[in-house]
Write a protein that holds these residues in place. Structure first.
Motif, PDB file in Angstrom:
ATOM      1  N   ILE A  47       0.831  -1.208   0.000  1.00 34.98           N
ATOM      2  CA  ILE A  47       0.000   0.000   0.000  1.00 34.98           C
ATOM      3  C   ILE A  47       0.864   1.256   0.000  1.00 34.98           C
ATOM      4  N   LEU A  48       1.900   1.285   0.832  1.00 34.47           N
ATOM      5  CA  LEU A  48       2.761   2.462   0.882  1.00 34.47           C
ATOM      6  C   LEU A  48       3.543   2.647  -0.417  1.00 34.47           C
ATOM      7  N   GLY A  49       3.968   1.557  -1.020  1.00 32.11           N
ATOM      8  CA  GLY A  49       4.657   1.651  -2.307  1.00 32.11           C
ATOM      9  C   GLY A  49       3.750   2.184  -3.395  1.00 32.11           C
ATOM     10  N   LEU A  50       2.504   1.740  -3.389  1.00 33.53           N
ATOM     11  CA  LEU A  50       1.534   2.222  -4.371  1.00 33.53           C
ATOM     12  C   LEU A  50       1.203   3.689  -4.135  1.00 33.53           C
ATOM     13  N   LEU A  51       1.018   4.060  -2.895  1.00 32.37           N
ATOM     14  CA  LEU A  51       0.730   5.453  -2.556  1.00 32.37           C
ATOM     15  C   LEU A  51       1.931   6.351  -2.846  1.00 32.37           C
ATOM     16  N   LEU A  84       5.772  -7.195  -4.409  1.00 30.77           N
ATOM     17  CA  LEU A  84       5.181  -6.031  -5.066  1.00 30.77           C
ATOM     18  C   LEU A  84       5.509  -4.753  -4.305  1.00 30.77           C
ATOM     19  N   GLY A  85       5.451  -4.797  -2.980  1.00 27.41           N
ATOM     20  CA  GLY A  85       5.815  -3.638  -2.176  1.00 27.41           C
ATOM     21  C   GLY A  85       7.266  -3.259  -2.365  1.00 27.41           C
ATOM     22  N   LEU A  86       8.129  -4.262  -2.465  1.00 33.57           N
ATOM     23  CA  LEU A  86       9.546  -4.008  -2.712  1.00 33.57           C
ATOM     24  C   LEU A  86       9.746  -3.359  -4.083  1.00 33.57           C
ATOM     25  N   GLY A  87       9.083  -3.891  -5.093  1.00 33.33           N
ATOM     26  CA  GLY A  87       9.192  -3.334  -6.439  1.00 33.33           C
ATOM     27  C   GLY A  87       8.614  -1.930  -6.538  1.00 33.33           C
ATOM     28  N   ASP A  92       9.204   3.924  -6.717  1.00 35.83           N
ATOM     29  CA  ASP A  92       9.036   5.259  -6.132  1.00 35.83           C
ATOM     30  C   ASP A  92      10.319   6.067  -6.245  1.00 35.83           C
ATOM     31  N   LEU A  93      11.420   5.441  -5.907  1.00 35.14           N
ATOM     32  CA  LEU A  93      12.703   6.138  -5.957  1.00 35.14           C
ATOM     33  C   LEU A  93      13.146   6.406  -7.391  1.00 35.14           C
ATOM     34  N   VAL A  94      12.847   5.491  -8.287  1.00 33.32           N
ATOM     35  CA  VAL A  94      13.183   5.700  -9.699  1.00 33.32           C
ATOM     36  C   VAL A  94      12.380   6.857 -10.274  1.00 33.32           C
ATOM     37  N   VAL A  95      11.096   6.932  -9.941  1.00 38.09           N
ATOM     38  CA  VAL A  95      10.257   8.050 -10.402  1.00 38.09           C
ATOM     39  C   VAL A  95      10.783   9.354  -9.838  1.00 38.09           C
TER      40      VAL A  95
END
Length: 110
Positions: A47-51, A84-87, A92-95
């Motif tokens: 959820i945090l990765g998606l957000l 998925l959260g790891l990816g 997030d960092l790549v963006v």
């Protein structure tokens, strides 16, 4: 009328100890809590990765990566969500880096 209770007992030939079926199937509260925590961490990292793709990716990306790593280390049953959260945390960092390069600044805005 005979009202005596019987226990399901088994003996092992190696050590001749008597254990009940409930003793063999019992899990400690710590192991149940650790598994539940790991599953919660896997879902939280997803959820945090998606957000983080939308807002605050500089903070939410590393948190998603850390939660996913801890969930995988603890042996979560939800390995797919942890991956998925790891990816998504890495995405997030790549963006963030891509948008910073486009703006030539340390921060970005839309």
């Amino acid at each position: 009328m005979n009202l005596t209770a019987t226990r399901n007992e088994t003996t092992t030939p190696a050590d001749d100890t008597t254990t009940t079926r409930a003793d063999r199937n019992a899990t400690t509260p710590e192991s149940r809590t650790g598994t539940r925590d790991a599953e919660g961490m896997a879902v939280a990292s997803f959820i945090l990765g998606l957000l983080g793709l939308l807002v605050l990716n500089v903070f939410l990306g590393p948190v998603a990566i850390a939660l996913a790593a801890v969930a995988l280390w603890r042996g979560t049953q939800r390995r797919g969500r942890a991956y998925l959260g790891l990816g998504l945390g890495i995405a997030d960092l790549v963006v963030l880096v891509a948008l910073m390069q486009m703006d030539h600044t340390v921060s970005w805005s839309i």
